[in-house]
Design an enzyme around this catalytic site. Structure first.
Site, PDB file in Angstrom:
ATOM      1  CB  THR A  57      -0.948   0.028   1.216  1.00  0.00           C
ATOM      2  OG1 THR A  57      -0.175  -0.087   2.415  1.00  0.00           O
ATOM      3  CG2 THR A  57      -1.949  -1.120   1.146  1.00  0.00           C
ATOM      4  CB  THR A  96      -7.343   0.776  -5.021  1.00  0.00           C
ATOM      5  OG1 THR A  96      -7.157   2.195  -4.935  1.00  0.00           O
ATOM      6  CG2 THR A  96      -6.537   0.276  -6.205  1.00  0.00           C
ATOM      7  CE1 TYR A 120      -1.906   0.030  -3.583  1.00  0.00           C
ATOM      8  CE2 TYR A 120      -3.359   1.746  -4.410  1.00  0.00           C
ATOM      9  CZ  TYR A 120      -3.140   0.665  -3.592  1.00  0.00           C
ATOM     10  OH  TYR A 120      -4.137   0.205  -2.775  1.00  0.00           O
ATOM     11  CE  LYS A 124      -5.203  -3.374  -4.476  1.00  0.00           C
ATOM     12  NZ  LYS A 124      -5.200  -4.379  -3.380  1.00  0.00           N
TER      13      LYS A 124
END
Length: 282
Positions: A57, A96, A120, A124
């Site tokens: 994260t 997300t 990121y 994901k």
């Protein structure tokens, strides 16, 4: 038995409150940088449902560690999903809003085209793709702006900075739905049980707290409840550069989740009060 990947993260700690009898796997027991080890844990425990509450994260650090982030957020969930499909266990996975590019001003629907603007988000999205490809029963829950009394998050950062400064400059051109880890945990449990009964509810869903706000207005809400009361000055994202670009529009449309599971959109203001009580600030 319910098997949970994650033990110390925000959502995992809230899951422990509502699932005291679940089996929680720590990093020492199931390291997501070893996807096949995660799959082996599922085959060993043979749970009736798996919840993945573990992830990489560190959004900014992911710009320099994209291969590691992609292994943890992409390859590991894909391996979990394949193992779940083998034993017929549903997988509930947390994703997300960062899979979208943040353009426009309408809430994102689950079937809108994805286009992540940072490492990121790409990592994901790789996890989502791998889970779908596995072909087993699953629910991908995209959420946003997670907060709780645990770990590092915006609420705790604001409380710390507010005690140190009389004036804070907070980004006001990024809008989204703050979502408590407790709300995510509750939804994960409801969705998991529903999937065990009705695997045809497999799909991608959005879960975000309402109403949508800017980071600056979220900060004002925190200080209005808990104090102290520093001045909050609205600034554009360009005035607060970060290694990873952030989406301006993180609004998520929760309609599909409501229709499939009869779950209303969480009220982040009520959940914020609960978090502040946990922190001894109310």
């Amino acid at each position: 038995m319910i098997l949970v990947f994650g033990q110390t993260g925000q959502v995992a700690r809230e899951l422990a409150r509502v699932l005291p009898d679940a089996r929680f796997l720590s990093r020492a027991e199931a390291d997501l940088s070893d996807p096949q080890g995660c799959a082996a844990a599922i085959r060993t425990h043979r749970p009736r449902v798996v919840l993945n509450a573990a992830a990489y994260t560190a959004v900014d650090r992911a710009e320099d560690e994209e291969p590691l982030a992609t292994t943890i957020n992409g390859a590991a969930p894909a391996a979990m999903a394949r193992a779940c499909a083998e034993i017929g266990a549903p997988l509930v996975h947390i994703s997300t809003d960062y899979v979208f590019d943040g353009s426009g001003d309408r809430p994102w629907s689950p079937d809108d085209p994805t286009c992540p603007i940072n490492a990121y988000g790409r990592s994901k999205l790789a996890g989502e793709t791998g889970i779908r490809a596995a072909g087993g029963p699953h629910a991908i829950l995209r959420t946003s702006w997670v907060f709780s009394a645990h770990g590092n998050n915006f609420v705790k950062t604001m409380l710390r900075l507010g005690a140190e400064r009389d004036r804070l400059s907070i980004v006001a051109d990024q809008l989204g739905g703050p979502t408590s880890a407790a709300a995510i945990a509750r939804v994960c449990l409801t969705v998991a049980e529903a999937l065990c009964q009705s695997p045809d509810r497999t799909g991608t869903y959005h879960l975000s707290g309402g109403p949508d706000v800017s980071w600056a207005d979220f900060a004002r809400a925190i200080f209005a409840r808990a104090g102290p009361t520093p001045e909050v000055a609205d600034i554009p994202s360009s005035a607060y550069p970060t290694p990873a670009a952030r989406p301006h529009n993180s609004r998520l449309d929760n309609t599909a989740l409501t229709r499939a599971f009869n779950l209303g959109r969480p009220d982040w203001q009520a959940d914020l009060d609960e978090v502040l009580r946990d922190l001894g600030r109310l």
